[in-house]
Design a protein around this motif. Structure first.
Motif: not given
Length: 65
Positions: A20-31, A12-18, A44-50
């Motif tokens: 993993p720690g950056e991705f986790r922080s954005l998820v925890e912040a609600g972004h 999921a992080a790779r899909l958004l070019d992030l 797991r995250w829905n790939t189509a939504a990402l």
């Protein structure tokens, strides 16, 4: 290679070019959306939504989290 329907955190992080720690922080912040718990302990995250988030298509309000 086929595109997975569900992505683990690393993918999921790779899909958004992030990182993993950056991705986790954005998820925890609600972004970014929380993962779905497909089975106890299996998140797991829905790939189509990402992909919609990455392309900007989620900005029209069609995806809620």
């Amino acid at each position: 290679m086929t595109r997975p329907i569900w992505s683990d955190e690393r993918t999921a992080a790779r899909l958004l070019d992030l990182k993993p720690g950056e991705f986790r922080s954005l998820v925890e912040a609600g972004h970014l959306p929380q993962a779905y718990e497909l089975a106890p302990g299996l998140r797991r995250w829905n790939t189509a939504a990402l992909e919609k988030i990455a392309s900007g298509d989620a900005a029209d309000g069609r995806i809620g989290w």
